[in-house]
Scaffold this motif. Structure first.
Motif, PDB file in Angstrom:
ATOM      1  N   VAL A 155       1.008  -1.182   0.006  1.00  0.00           N
ATOM      2  CA  VAL A 155       0.047   0.078  -0.096  1.00  0.00           C
ATOM      3  C   VAL A 155       0.845   1.325   0.085  1.00  0.00           C
ATOM      4  CG1 VAL A 155      -1.779   1.256   1.241  1.00  0.00           C
ATOM      5  CG2 VAL A 155      -1.798  -1.115   1.159  1.00  0.00           C
ATOM      6  N   ASP A 156       0.392   2.103  -0.850  1.00  0.00           N
ATOM      7  CA  ASP A 156       1.486   3.362  -1.060  1.00  0.00           C
ATOM      8  C   ASP A 156       1.319   4.048   0.406  1.00  0.00           C
ATOM      9  OD1 ASP A 156       2.121   3.038  -3.527  1.00  0.00           O
ATOM     10  OD2 ASP A 156       0.592   4.079  -4.558  1.00  0.00           O
ATOM     11  N   GLY A 157       2.329   4.647   0.944  1.00  0.00           N
ATOM     12  CA  GLY A 157       2.383   5.337   2.197  1.00  0.00           C
ATOM     13  C   GLY A 157       2.416   4.599   3.274  1.00  0.00           C
ATOM     14  N   ALA A 158       2.361   3.143   3.264  1.00  0.00           N
ATOM     15  CA  ALA A 158       2.267   2.416   4.636  1.00  0.00           C
ATOM     16  C   ALA A 158       3.344   2.661   5.465  1.00  0.00           C
ATOM     17  CB  ALA A 158       2.112   0.971   4.101  1.00  0.00           C
ATOM     18  N   ALA A 159       4.623   2.515   4.860  1.00  0.00           N
ATOM     19  CA  ALA A 159       5.892   2.585   5.489  1.00  0.00           C
ATOM     20  C   ALA A 159       5.856   3.936   6.388  1.00  0.00           C
ATOM     21  CB  ALA A 159       6.945   2.589   4.790  1.00  0.00           C
ATOM     22  N   ALA A 160       5.571   4.921   5.501  1.00  0.00           N
ATOM     23  CA  ALA A 160       5.810   6.370   6.510  1.00  0.00           C
ATOM     24  C   ALA A 160       4.619   6.317   7.378  1.00  0.00           C
ATOM     25  CB  ALA A 160       5.322   7.534   5.321  1.00  0.00           C
ATOM     26  N   THR A 161       3.396   5.920   7.366  1.00  0.00           N
ATOM     27  CA  THR A 161       2.271   5.979   8.179  1.00  0.00           C
ATOM     28  C   THR A 161       2.708   5.097   9.457  1.00  0.00           C
ATOM     29  OG1 THR A 161       0.514   6.109   6.615  1.00  0.00           O
ATOM     30  CG2 THR A 161      -0.032   5.325   8.519  1.00  0.00           C
ATOM     31  N   PHE A 162       3.433   4.136   9.193  1.00  0.00           N
ATOM     32  CA  PHE A 162       3.649   3.120  10.277  1.00  0.00           C
ATOM     33  C   PHE A 162       4.807   3.842  11.208  1.00  0.00           C
ATOM     34  CE2 PHE A 162       5.588  -1.266  11.587  1.00  0.00           C
ATOM     35  CZ  PHE A 162       4.878  -1.452  12.764  1.00  0.00           C
ATOM     36  N   GLU A 163       5.654   4.305  10.326  1.00  0.00           N
ATOM     37  CA  GLU A 163       6.820   4.971  11.156  1.00  0.00           C
ATOM     38  C   GLU A 163       6.523   6.070  11.941  1.00  0.00           C
ATOM     39  OE1 GLU A 163      10.068   5.367   8.368  1.00  0.00           O
ATOM     40  OE2 GLU A 163       9.839   3.316   7.995  1.00  0.00           O
ATOM     41  N   ALA A 164       5.597   7.071  11.295  1.00  0.00           N
ATOM     42  CA  ALA A 164       4.880   8.126  12.128  1.00  0.00           C
ATOM     43  C   ALA A 164       4.045   7.644  13.438  1.00  0.00           C
ATOM     44  CB  ALA A 164       3.838   9.016  11.104  1.00  0.00           C
ATOM     45  N   ASN A 165       3.115   6.691  13.365  1.00  0.00           N
ATOM     46  CA  ASN A 165       2.294   6.033  14.172  1.00  0.00           C
ATOM     47  C   ASN A 165       3.303   5.421  15.486  1.00  0.00           C
ATOM     48  OD1 ASN A 165      -0.262   6.911  13.356  1.00  0.00           O
ATOM     49  ND2 ASN A 165      -0.414   5.157  12.486  1.00  0.00           N
ATOM     50  N   LEU A 166       4.656   4.981  15.056  1.00  0.00           N
ATOM     51  CA  LEU A 166       5.178   4.370  15.978  1.00  0.00           C
ATOM     52  C   LEU A 166       6.105   5.505  16.842  1.00  0.00           C
ATOM     53  CD1 LEU A 166       6.978   1.364  13.758  1.00  0.00           C
ATOM     54  CD2 LEU A 166       5.673   1.187  15.868  1.00  0.00           C
ATOM     55  N   VAL A 167       6.130   6.754  16.051  1.00  0.00           N
ATOM     56  CA  VAL A 167       6.978   7.679  16.902  1.00  0.00           C
ATOM     57  C   VAL A 167       5.871   8.253  18.021  1.00  0.00           C
ATOM     58  CG1 VAL A 167       7.452  10.234  16.733  1.00  0.00           C
ATOM     59  CG2 VAL A 167       8.331   8.695  15.221  1.00  0.00           C
ATOM     60  N   HIS A 168       4.519   8.282  17.577  1.00  0.00           N
ATOM     61  CA  HIS A 168       3.723   8.671  18.712  1.00  0.00           C
ATOM     62  C   HIS A 168       3.585   7.614  19.650  1.00  0.00           C
ATOM     63  CE1 HIS A 168      -0.162   9.912  20.445  1.00  0.00           C
ATOM     64  NE2 HIS A 168      -0.676   8.498  20.427  1.00  0.00           N
ATOM     65  N   ALA A 169       3.583   6.303  19.287  1.00  0.00           N
ATOM     66  CA  ALA A 169       3.680   4.890  20.324  1.00  0.00           C
ATOM     67  C   ALA A 169       4.799   5.464  21.419  1.00  0.00           C
ATOM     68  CB  ALA A 169       3.468   3.726  19.830  1.00  0.00           C
ATOM     69  N   CYS A 170       6.107   5.659  20.792  1.00  0.00           N
ATOM     70  CA  CYS A 170       7.118   5.967  21.386  1.00  0.00           C
ATOM     71  C   CYS A 170       7.066   7.026  22.621  1.00  0.00           C
ATOM     72  CB  CYS A 170       8.466   6.007  20.689  1.00  0.00           C
ATOM     73  SG  CYS A 170       8.877   4.493  19.977  1.00  0.00           S
ATOM     74  N   ASP A 171       6.333   8.176  22.340  1.00  0.00           N
ATOM     75  CA  ASP A 171       6.215   9.118  22.998  1.00  0.00           C
ATOM     76  C   ASP A 171       5.184   8.761  24.177  1.00  0.00           C
ATOM     77  OD1 ASP A 171       7.645  10.993  21.218  1.00  0.00           O
ATOM     78  OD2 ASP A 171       5.874  11.580  20.289  1.00  0.00           O
ATOM     79  N   VAL A 172       4.356   7.901  23.962  1.00  0.00           N
ATOM     80  CA  VAL A 172       3.327   7.605  24.860  1.00  0.00           C
ATOM     81  C   VAL A 172       4.185   6.648  25.959  1.00  0.00           C
ATOM     82  CG1 VAL A 172       1.226   6.446  25.191  1.00  0.00           C
ATOM     83  CG2 VAL A 172       1.351   7.885  23.355  1.00  0.00           C
ATOM     84  N   ALA A 173       4.761   5.663  24.975  1.00  0.00           N
ATOM     85  CA  ALA A 173       5.670   4.799  26.060  1.00  0.00           C
ATOM     86  C   ALA A 173       6.736   5.329  26.829  1.00  0.00           C
ATOM     87  CB  ALA A 173       6.403   3.645  25.144  1.00  0.00           C
ATOM     88  N   ALA A 174       7.144   6.478  26.447  1.00  0.00           N
ATOM     89  CA  ALA A 174       8.215   7.140  27.321  1.00  0.00           C
ATOM     90  C   ALA A 174       7.583   7.823  28.634  1.00  0.00           C
ATOM     91  CB  ALA A 174       8.985   8.237  26.445  1.00  0.00           C
ATOM     92  N   GLY A 175       6.379   8.117  28.484  1.00  0.00           N
ATOM     93  CA  GLY A 175       5.708   8.564  29.518  1.00  0.00           C
ATOM     94  C   GLY A 175       5.231   7.716  30.449  1.00  0.00           C
TER      95      GLY A 175
END
Length: 256
Positions: free
Chosen positions: A111-131
């Motif tokens: 799917v076009d854009g899947a990699a960028a979408t996944f990585e952006a969502n993982l940044v969000h997940a890492c922000d939440v995890a760090a908290g």
């Protein structure tokens, strides 16, 4: 000697999660993990963990609301749903004292854009995890069990982690999935040891108790330990009969 975690997404599925935690403790597991515990009262789960002294290693983000969903985080256009699922998983995980969340990518291969979408969502997940002082796990799956899943292959997971560049993000090294898709488990583990946050096992190809098939876990697991892995090994398999009827492998591996 490996320390084993009972994956309660597959083991003791005929009872509520608190009772399954107690049963895992009774038969000698040193930790537990689960899939989608959201319908369980978090207070009751935390109480069972406190009663038994077992750590809860992790849980998954929800699959998603649509038929065929198998995670949301690599699906372009569904970012709001994916981040809501991530936030929910970490909130529930924090409430029960879990140490990690597996962020499910979804069926987005090609799917076009899947990699960028996944990585952006993982940044969000890492922000939440760090908290919360928690870890984000991503797990390469195989296309026999999860057709079209975005994340396939340990090297692909490693490249995602390199691009995201966050210490909270690690690989769930599932020996069952990796043997089916790639094989060469020991060398692949060694090459990516620094990025691996958790290990899971099951027989290949049956996904039953880890005492048959292509992978000799009584040989492999001590060698993972020799490479420095001192985490738990998650027993994520589908019992051939009842859960307790098939636990002979646990005693044998501990005595090996």
């Amino acid at each position: 000697m490996p320390r084993f975690s009972a994956n309660l997404g597959f083991l003791w599925t005929g009872m509520g999660l608190p009772d399954a935690i107690r049963r895992a403790h009774r038969v000698g597991f040193e930790a537990v993990e689960c899939h989608w515990p959201y319908e369980e009262d978090s207070g009751a789960v935390r109480a069972a963990l406190a009663e038994t002294g077992l750590p809860m290693l992790g849980l998954n983000t929800r699959k998603g609301p649509d038929a065929g969903d198998f995670g949301l985080s690599a699906l372009p256009g569904r970012e709001a749903e994916a981040r809501a699922a991530i936030d929910e998983a970490f909130a529930y995980g924090a409430a029960i004292g879990a140490s990690a969340v597996h962020v499910m990518a979804g069926r987005a291969l090609g799917v076009d854009g899947a990699a960028a979408t996944f990585e952006a969502n993982l940044v969000h997940a890492c922000d939440v995890a760090a908290g919360h002082g928690m870890t984000v796990l991503i797990e390469p799956l195989n296309h026999r069990d999860a057709p079209g899943y975005f994340l396939v292959g340990i090297e692909k997971a490693a490249s995602i982690i390199e691009r995201v560049g966050r210490p909270e993000l690690k690989i769930m090294f599932d020996c069952y999935h990796t043997q089916i898709t790639q094989g060469d488990l020991l060398r692949r583990f060694e090459a990516h040891r620094a990025l691996i946050g958790h290990v899971q096992i099951a027989a290949v190809p049956s996904r039953a108790e880890p005492d048959e098939g292509e992978v000799a876990y009584d040989w492999l697991l001590p060698r993972l330990g020799a490479l420095g892995y001192d985490g738990f090994v998650g027993a994520e398999y589908r019992p051939r009969a009842g859960t307790e009827e098939g636990l002979g492998w646990l005693a044998r591996m501990r005595s090996a």
